[in-house]
Each structure stands twice: as structure tokens, then as C-alpha cells.
Design a protein around this motif. Structure first.
Motif, PDB file in Angstrom:
ATOM      1  N   GLY A 295       0.786  -1.232   0.000  1.00  9.99           N
ATOM      2  CA  GLY A 295       0.000   0.000   0.000  1.00  9.99           C
ATOM      3  C   GLY A 295       0.817   1.281   0.000  1.00  9.99           C
ATOM      4  O   GLY A 295       0.374   2.305   0.527  1.00  9.99           O
ATOM      5  N   LEU A 296       1.997   1.268  -0.614  1.00  9.96           N
ATOM      6  CA  LEU A 296       2.895   2.425  -0.548  1.00  9.96           C
ATOM      7  C   LEU A 296       2.888   3.282  -1.808  1.00  9.96           C
ATOM      8  O   LEU A 296       3.581   4.299  -1.867  1.00  9.96           O
ATOM      9  N   GLY A 297       2.114   2.902  -2.819  1.00 11.13           N
ATOM     10  CA  GLY A 297       2.190   3.580  -4.109  1.00 11.13           C
ATOM     11  C   GLY A 297       1.853   5.053  -4.072  1.00 11.13           C
ATOM     12  O   GLY A 297       2.536   5.873  -4.698  1.00 11.13           O
ATOM     13  N   ILE A 298       0.800   5.442  -3.355  1.00 12.21           N
ATOM     14  CA  ILE A 298       0.417   6.852  -3.301  1.00 12.21           C
ATOM     15  C   ILE A 298       1.499   7.666  -2.606  1.00 12.21           C
ATOM     16  O   ILE A 298       1.892   8.744  -3.072  1.00 12.21           O
ATOM     17  N   GLY A 299       2.010   7.153  -1.494  1.00  9.77           N
ATOM     18  CA  GLY A 299       3.086   7.861  -0.792  1.00  9.77           C
ATOM     19  C   GLY A 299       4.321   8.002  -1.649  1.00  9.77           C
ATOM     20  O   GLY A 299       4.976   9.050  -1.642  1.00  9.77           O
ATOM     21  N   HIS A 300       4.659   6.965  -2.408  1.00  4.12           N
ATOM     22  CA  HIS A 300       5.819   7.043  -3.297  1.00  4.12           C
ATOM     23  C   HIS A 300       5.595   8.050  -4.414  1.00  4.12           C
ATOM     24  O   HIS A 300       6.524   8.760  -4.818  1.00  4.12           O
ATOM     25  N   ALA A 301       4.375   8.132  -4.925  1.00  7.17           N
ATOM     26  CA  ALA A 301       4.066   9.107  -5.961  1.00  7.17           C
ATOM     27  C   ALA A 301       4.252  10.533  -5.440  1.00  7.17           C
ATOM     28  O   ALA A 301       4.797  11.405  -6.137  1.00  7.17           O
ATOM     29  N   LEU A 302       3.823  10.773  -4.207  1.00  8.22           N
ATOM     30  CA  LEU A 302       3.988  12.102  -3.611  1.00  8.22           C
ATOM     31  C   LEU A 302       5.470  12.409  -3.369  1.00  8.22           C
ATOM     32  O   LEU A 302       5.913  13.550  -3.536  1.00  8.22           O
ATOM     33  N   HIS A 303       6.226  11.403  -2.974  1.00  7.87           N
ATOM     34  CA  HIS A 303       7.665  11.572  -2.785  1.00  7.87           C
ATOM     35  C   HIS A 303       8.337  11.932  -4.102  1.00  7.87           C
ATOM     36  O   HIS A 303       9.176  12.836  -4.172  1.00  7.87           O
ATOM     37  N   ASP A 304       7.975  11.225  -5.174  1.00  7.90           N
ATOM     38  CA  ASP A 304       8.525  11.535  -6.491  1.00  7.90           C
ATOM     39  C   ASP A 304       8.184  12.957  -6.916  1.00  7.90           C
ATOM     40  O   ASP A 304       9.015  13.665  -7.503  1.00  7.90           O
ATOM     41  N   ALA A 305       6.949  13.373  -6.659  1.00  8.89           N
ATOM     42  CA  ALA A 305       6.545  14.734  -7.023  1.00  8.89           C
ATOM     43  C   ALA A 305       7.455  15.761  -6.358  1.00  8.89           C
ATOM     44  O   ALA A 305       7.886  16.739  -6.988  1.00  8.89           O
ATOM     45  N   GLU A 306       7.751  15.533  -5.099  1.00  6.49           N
ATOM     46  CA  GLU A 306       8.628  16.431  -4.359  1.00  6.49           C
ATOM     47  C   GLU A 306      10.046  16.409  -4.924  1.00  6.49           C
ATOM     48  O   GLU A 306      10.649  17.462  -5.199  1.00  6.49           O
ATOM     49  N   LEU A 307      10.584  15.206  -5.133  1.00 10.86           N
ATOM     50  CA  LEU A 307      11.962  15.065  -5.618  1.00 10.86           C
ATOM     51  C   LEU A 307      12.152  15.690  -6.993  1.00 10.86           C
ATOM     52  O   LEU A 307      13.098  16.458  -7.229  1.00 10.86           O
ATOM     53  N   PHE A 308      11.249  15.344  -7.922  1.00  4.62           N
ATOM     54  CA  PHE A 308      11.475  15.751  -9.300  1.00  4.62           C
ATOM     55  C   PHE A 308      11.022  17.181  -9.570  1.00  4.62           C
ATOM     56  O   PHE A 308      11.537  17.817 -10.498  1.00  4.62           O
ATOM     57  N   SER A 309      10.114  17.728  -8.784  1.00  2.00           N
ATOM     58  CA  SER A 309       9.816  19.153  -8.921  1.00  2.00           C
ATOM     59  C   SER A 309      11.011  19.977  -8.448  1.00  2.00           C
ATOM     60  O   SER A 309      11.333  21.020  -9.040  1.00  2.00           O
ATOM     61  N   GLU A 310      11.688  19.499  -7.409  1.00  4.48           N
ATOM     62  CA  GLU A 310      12.929  20.158  -6.975  1.00  4.48           C
ATOM     63  C   GLU A 310      13.998  20.051  -8.059  1.00  4.48           C
ATOM     64  O   GLU A 310      14.753  21.006  -8.306  1.00  4.48           O
ATOM     65  N   ALA A 311      14.060  18.902  -8.726  1.00  2.00           N
ATOM     66  CA  ALA A 311      15.062  18.703  -9.775  1.00  2.00           C
ATOM     67  C   ALA A 311      14.814  19.607 -10.973  1.00  2.00           C
ATOM     68  O   ALA A 311      15.762  20.063 -11.623  1.00  2.00           O
ATOM     69  N   VAL A 312      13.551  19.869 -11.288  1.00  2.00           N
ATOM     70  CA  VAL A 312      13.241  20.773 -12.401  1.00  2.00           C
ATOM     71  C   VAL A 312      13.841  22.148 -12.132  1.00  2.00           C
ATOM     72  O   VAL A 312      14.420  22.784 -13.019  1.00  2.00           O
ATOM     73  N   VAL A 313      13.742  22.603 -10.911  1.00  7.32           N
ATOM     74  CA  VAL A 313      14.250  23.932 -10.554  1.00  7.32           C
ATOM     75  C   VAL A 313      15.768  23.934 -10.427  1.00  7.32           C
ATOM     76  O   VAL A 313      16.444  24.851 -10.901  1.00  7.32           O
ATOM     77  N   SER A 314      16.337  22.885  -9.815  1.00  6.89           N
ATOM     78  CA  SER A 314      17.790  22.850  -9.597  1.00  6.89           C
ATOM     79  C   SER A 314      18.552  22.319 -10.801  1.00  6.89           C
ATOM     80  O   SER A 314      19.752  22.590 -10.948  1.00  6.89           O
ATOM     81  N   GLY A 315      17.871  21.537 -11.636  1.00  2.24           N
ATOM     82  CA  GLY A 315      18.540  20.892 -12.764  1.00  2.24           C
ATOM     83  C   GLY A 315      19.266  19.611 -12.395  1.00  2.24           C
ATOM     84  O   GLY A 315      19.875  18.977 -13.258  1.00  2.24           O
ATOM     85  N   ASP A 316      19.191  19.201 -11.108  1.00  6.31           N
ATOM     86  CA  ASP A 316      19.938  18.029 -10.647  1.00  6.31           C
ATOM     87  C   ASP A 316      19.041  16.791 -10.620  1.00  6.31           C
ATOM     88  O   ASP A 316      18.600  16.331  -9.557  1.00  6.31           O
TER      89      ASP A 316
END
Length: 409
Positions: A295-316
Motif C-alpha cells: 500500500g505504498l504507491g500513493i506515498g511514493h508518488a507524492l515523494h517523487d513529485a517532491e523530488l522531481f519538482s525540486e530537480a526541475v528547478v535545480s537541474g539536478d
């Protein structure tokens, strides 16, 4: 118009990514082939880390306002011992929420639009567009029944699920694949009260009960893939028989009323994909998908949203990839082990020992909800503390004997 980011898929991963990017002033278009408010197969659970993120983003109160009850405690019946306790708190959240996806997805889509993202439903993409250097520069698609159009973007993010069109179009490499070993079914029941979550582990099945919207309880069943093939001739009867054969669920299920049709799927892959490349990225199940039994899929999706939205801004994006895999891999190993539905005789030693100490029970519940990394809890030194030297020896002997039994069988 050219966008900074186009996101394909507006369910949890896509809508949350659009929300976070729009809040940072990024010009975002998010599209989805499904109409807003439609349902999708899901375990529903927002585990504690996911709830903490929603609280931080100002959205958890909206989830609660849908009428979704909290599950702040859980009964975990391993077949060897019953563990009962409250969840540990993280980020000000101490309960699991299991909202209907018709409500959760729309809530996130509306929040993304409020933040400034353009959200379009009923839009079908035909493929990505690439420049002469092979970099993705946008996509081509059309509203259902409409005329095809080209959309330019600096980045295309695939949040379009385990069979991601974006991942296939860019040739995202799979570098860890354990296939599908289980199938899942679930249904909603009225008149089946639960005071929190309930999980039952047996060698040939896993059953979960969680409160959801409308006074309903979702009843989830996971079985080995071969068994599911045999169930298909009468899936509803097999579901009731398998769920009802665990603990006291038989009479409880008989006294309840099924509110909607049974939903089922054997399409439960377990794999990691490369999550980024020139002009593209993947979030949610498009990047890492695993069996829903934990049952971890929704939490992982939210984690990815946080990680990759930060990456869009930082480029990393390389950092986002490293952090994702470091967090996800131990949970992936635990999930695929559970989804294999192989008898594990070590539970006869481990679970009674856990049950003796309420503090260890709480720590174990932290593993189940994604707070405590499984490899930290199950490391030898920690296990010795839980079961003692003699128990550790029994665990080792039981593991060896059990492994031979499985091989011999």
C-alpha cells in the motif's frame, strides 16, 4: 504556446508534481486521457509519510474534509502472533487515510489548477516530439475527438502509470525487473466496521481492511498469480471464500453488504526504470512500480513529485534518481518478498518476539507505513535486540531449513 513543463498524467504523481511546480512559478500544462473524477485501480492508502507531505502542502485537511476516516491504529495478524498498536507520528501525522480515488485525484487536480497549472482532461497523446539532437522538445496529441496539436516544452514528465506512453516513447531503460508474482482483488462493504486498519498475512494470501469514504470499508485480497488464474471462473465466490477463511472475517463479511462490484487485476509488475534523460523525466509508477500489497504507491508518488519538482528547478535530476532509489529499494525488496507469497518460517520466531514489546510493535508499524527503512529494522544487530542471541540462532536455522524446504518442494 511553449511551456516549461508538460506532464502526462494527472492522477496523484502528475497532479502533485504540477502543483509543486506551479507554486514555484513554473509554466505547467498537465494532461490526462481520463476525464476528471474517474476511478482507477488502487489500494487507496496514504501512508504516514504521504500524509505528512500533504499536510505540509496544505492539502491533508482537504482529504479529511471528504469524509475519509483516519486509521491511527492497526491490527497486524501474521498467523504466528497478532500485533496491535498505534502508528508512530511523523510530520504531525499519526494516521493512515484511504480516500476513494475519485475524490483524491480530483482534489489534487483542483489544487494544481489553483496554483496556476493548466489541467486538461480527455487529452490523448500520440507521442513525444524530439529535436535533431534527440532531445525531447514536447509532445503531440489531441483532445478526444479533436484535431491533433503539437505542444512545445522544455521538459516532458511521464506520470502516466506502469504502462507509461512517455517511458515507451523515450525508451526508458528498465534496470531491475522482478515480474508479476501476485494478483489483487478488492471490494467495498457497508456494515463492516473497523476501528483502524487490519492486515492478515497467511502463506497463500494477504488480506487488508481499511475505512474509506461513505462509511464503507475496503477489503483487499492479494493471492499468488497461479491461484488467481484458478479463481477466475467465479471470482466473487473465491474472493469471499479466501477472505472469509481468515481469522473472524467469515461471519463479519457475511453480516456486511457489498456496495460495489469486485475489482481485480493480475497486472502487477515490479520494476525500476531510468527516470530521466534529455528533455524527459518519469514520476510515480512510470518510474518505479511495485506490487500494491504494502500500500505504498500513493506515498511514493507524492515523494517523487517532491523530488522531481525540486530537480526541475535545480537541474539536478541525478540527485533525484539517487534519492529515489536509495529510499525505494529496501521497500521494493520487502514488497516483492511479500508478494511472492512463499511460506516464511522465520515468522514463528520473529513475530511473537515483536509482540512482547509495544515499543518494537510501534517500530515495526513504522516499517509497514514507510517511516522506518526495512533494512534498518531487520539488520542483524536490531534483530538480536528483538529476539535475543538464542532467537537469532533459531532465525538462522529456521531460514536455512525453510530455504531447503522451499527448494526441495
Amino acid at each position: 504556446m511553449k511551456y516549461d513543463v508538460v506532464i502526462v498524467g494527472t492522477r496523484v504523481a502528475g497532479a502533485a508534481t504540477a502543483l509543486l511546480l506551479a507554486r514555484q512559478g513554473v509554466r505547467v500544462l498537465a494532461v490526462d486521457r481520463a476525464r476528471a473524477g474517474t476511478d482507477t485501480l488502487s489500494t487507496h492508502q496514504i501512508q504516514l509519510p504521504g500524509g505528512a507531505r500533504l499536510k505540509q502542502w496544505g492539502l491533508l485537511d482537504r482529504v479529511i474534509a471528504t469524509g475519509c476516516p483516519p486509521a491511527s491504529s492497526v491490527r497486524f495478524d501474521s498467523g504466528y502472533a497478532v500485533l496491535t498498536g498505534d502508528y508512530p507520528e511523523t510530520g504531525g501525522v499519526g494516521a493512515v487515510y484511504s480516500p476513494r480515488r475519485t475524490l483524491l485525484d480530483r482534489l489534487l487536480q483542483e489544487a494544481a489548477a489553483e496554483a496556476g497549472a493548466i489541467v486538461r482532461d480527455g487529452f490523448v497523446i500520440e507521442g513525444v516530439r524530439t529535436g535533431r539532437d534527440g532531445r525531447v522538445v514536447g509532445l503531440r496529441g489531441a483532445a478526444k475527438g479533436g484535431v491533433a496539436e503539437d505542444i512545445e516544452a522544455d521538459l516532458v514528465i511521464g506520470a502516466d502509470g506502469k504502462h507509461s506512453t512517455v517511458a515507451q516513447a523515450v525508451g526508458a531503460a528498465t534496470y531491475l525487473d522482478r515480474g508479476a508474482t501476485a494478483a489483487a482483488c478488492y471490494a467495498y462493504f457497508a456494515g463492516l466496521p473497523v476501528s483502524g486498519g487490519e492486515v492478515y498475512i497467511r502463506p497463500d494470501r494477504m488480506v487488508g481492511l481499511w475505512p474509506t469514504n461513505g462509511g464503507l470499508t475496503i477489503v483487499f485480497l492479494s493471492v499468488p498469480a497461479p491461484r488467481f488464474a484458478a479463481m477466475r471462473s467465479d471470482l466473487d465466490s473465491a474472493f469471499r471464500e479466501l477472505v472469509g477463511g481468515v481469522a473472524d472475517l467469515g461471519p463479519r463479511l457475511a453480516a456486511a453488504t457489498q456496495a460495489e462490484r469486485l475489482r481485480a487485476t493480475p497486472d502487477l509488475p515490479n520494476r525500476f526504470r531510468m527516470p530521466h534523460g534529455p528533455g524527459w523525466a518519469l514520476v510515480g509508477d512510470a518510474g518505479v512500480v511495485m506490487d500494491p500489497c504494502t500500500g505504498l504507491g500513493i506515498g511514493h508518488a507524492l515523494h517523487d513529485a517532491e523530488l522531481f519538482s525540486e530537480a526541475v528547478v535545480s537541474g539536478d535530476f541525478a540527485r533525484a534518481h539517487r534519492v529515489r532509489d536509495a529510499y525505494r529499494r529496501p521497500v521494493f525488496d520487502l514488497t516483492t518478498r511479500l508478494a511472492a507469497h512463499r511460506p516464511d518460517p522465520t515468522g514463528a520466531v520473529l513475530f511473537p518476539a515483536i509482540a512482547r514489546d509495544p515499543r518494537v510493535v510501534t517500530e515495526f508499524l513504522g516499517v509497514l507505513t514507510g517511516i522506518t527503512p526495512p533494512d534498518r529494522f531487520f539488520r542483524p544487530g536490531r534483530l538480536r535486540h528483538i529476539v535475543g542471541w538464542r532467537g537469532l540462532g533459531r532465525l538462522a536455522r529456521t531460514r536455512l531449513t525453510g530455504d531447503r524446504a522451499v527448494v526441495d518442494a
